[in-house]
Design a protein around this motif. Structure first.
Motif, short mmCIF file in Angstrom:
data_model
loop_
_atom_site.label_atom_id
_atom_site.label_comp_id
_atom_site.label_asym_id
_atom_site.label_seq_id
_atom_site.Cartn_x
_atom_site.Cartn_y
_atom_site.Cartn_z
N PHE A 178 0.86 -1.24 0.16
CA PHE A 178 0.01 -0.09 -0.02
C PHE A 178 0.91 1.13 -0.17
O PHE A 178 2.01 1.10 0.01
N CYS A 179 0.35 2.32 -0.15
CA CYS A 179 1.19 3.70 -0.20
C CYS A 179 1.42 4.16 0.98
O CYS A 179 0.72 5.34 1.54
N ASP A 180 2.42 3.52 1.56
CA ASP A 180 2.80 3.94 3.01
C ASP A 180 3.89 5.23 2.67
O ASP A 180 4.34 5.51 1.40
N PRO A 183 7.93 4.56 1.27
CA PRO A 183 7.98 3.86 -0.01
C PRO A 183 7.79 5.04 -1.25
O PRO A 183 8.41 5.13 -2.32
N ILE A 184 6.83 5.78 -0.89
CA ILE A 184 6.44 6.87 -1.84
C ILE A 184 7.60 7.91 -1.72
O ILE A 184 7.89 8.41 -2.87
N PHE A 185 8.28 8.46 -0.74
CA PHE A 185 9.43 9.32 -0.69
C PHE A 185 10.58 8.79 -1.58
O PHE A 185 11.27 9.66 -2.23
N GLN A 186 10.63 7.38 -1.40
CA GLN A 186 11.78 6.52 -2.36
C GLN A 186 11.56 6.97 -3.84
O GLN A 186 12.67 6.90 -4.37
N LEU A 187 10.35 6.93 -4.22
CA LEU A 187 10.17 7.05 -5.77
C LEU A 187 10.27 8.64 -6.04
O LEU A 187 10.09 8.58 -7.23
N SER A 188 10.11 9.48 -5.22
CA SER A 188 9.97 10.96 -5.70
C SER A 188 11.26 11.27 -6.27
O SER A 188 12.33 10.98 -5.73
#
Length: 319
Positions: A178-180, A183-188
């Motif tokens: 899920f969008c924790d 993981p989101i910051f890692q892809l930015s």
């Protein structure tokens, strides 16, 4: 990083739990079973509280709120978890990911506040029993319930707004189910320092403040129980809040381990395992603990079963 030279990402792919097919199928069956039991158990608690007038007191109104919250808390994440067990390509749009991020942290914050409110309710009931009906009347109970939901849904608004302004380019794969936040910051491909710092601050303030308020309430409760002269009275008094203390200890222990730490190199495998506990397991513990340890709920449950049995018997006779 030069965002202009990167392809803008419009959707993400959840990696979930990797492994051979039979292992992922076993996980699917296990997670689906726990999810369905959680939905049925929490729905049953809501039904019992609504149907039994003796349970329409502040303690059980808060419990009903907690059960309603747990239903949506699991529903925000578990369907994607189940999908990743069956398929290797499970996608979500960027806007859908940000929406999931907001609702997940909103309901997490609401649960923290609600657990603190439930602890305060037990504190007033045990430490000031003569003033309980005044301090925790029906109107105050509704205000606390509404305040928990409102406060919980306001808490992650600013971090979510900042996340929505991040640019995502390059990799589409979220190493989670899920969008924790991590993981989101890692892809930015944008500078995430501000949103990480703000998210960490908001999360820590909500978790630690509600945890300290909860522990403070139970600290006063323990002191009051120790002062009781009768051993039977001490046992009976503690039993009224033991179930809530069990849920609190498990829930706060897991989320403090998962979120109350400065931004650092993240172990995504460990993060996924820990997330399963507070997304899947903990919501099931709520109905289990409260029904197994609470005499009033068990008594009301038996009354519901007896009522259903009589209804079925009458229906059969009429046929």
């Amino acid at each position: 990083m030069n965002v202009a030279n990167q392809t803008r990402v419009t959707e993400f792919i959840f990696l979930g739990f990797s492994g051979v097919l039979y292992l992922r199928l076993a996980l699917f069956v296990m997670f689906l079973t726990v999810y369905r039991l959680s939905l049925m158990g929490n729905t049953l608690i809501i039904f019992i509280v609504l149907m039994d007038s003796k349970l329409q007191t502040p303690m059980y109104i808060f419990l009903g709120n907690l059960s309603f919250l747990e239903i949506w808390y699991t529903t925000a994440t578990v369907p994607k978890l189940l999908a990743t067990c069956l398929s290797q390509v499970v996608t979500i749009s960027v806007s859908g990911c940000i929406t999931q991020y907001y609702f997940f942290f909103s309901m997490g914050a609401t649960e923290c506040i609600l657990l603190a409110v439930m602890a305060y309710d037990r504190y007033v009931a045990i430490c000031s029993p003569l003033r309980y009906s005044f301090l925790m009347n029906f109107q105050v109970c509704l205000q606390f319930s509404a305040g928990s939901w409102i406060g919980g849904f306001i808490a992650p608004v600013l971090p979510t707004v900042l996340v929505s302004y991040l640019n995502f380019c390059g990799s589409q794969k979220i190493n989670h189910f899920f969008c924790d936040s991590e993981p989101i910051f890692q892809l930015s491909c944008s500078d995430t320092f501000l949103v990480e710092a703000l998210g960490y601050t908001c999360t820590s303030v909500v978790i630690l403040s509600s945890f300290l308020l909860t522990m403070s309430s139970y600290g006063h409760i323990v002191v009051t129980i120790i002062k009781l002269s009768s051993r039977e009275a001490r046992k009976k008094t503690f039993s009224t809040c033991a179930s809530h203390l069990t849920v609190v200890t498990i829930y706060y222990g897991i989320i403090i381990f998962a979120y109350v730490h400065p931004p650092a190199k993240h172990n995504f495998t460990m993060g996924k395992v820990v997330s399963v506990f507070y997304c899947v397991v903990t919501p099931l513990l709520n109905p289990l603990v409260y029904t197994l340890r609470n005499k009033d709920v068990k008594k009301a449950f038996r009354k519901v079963l007896e009522r259903e049995r009589l209804f079925l018997a009458r229906h059969i006779q009429e046929m």
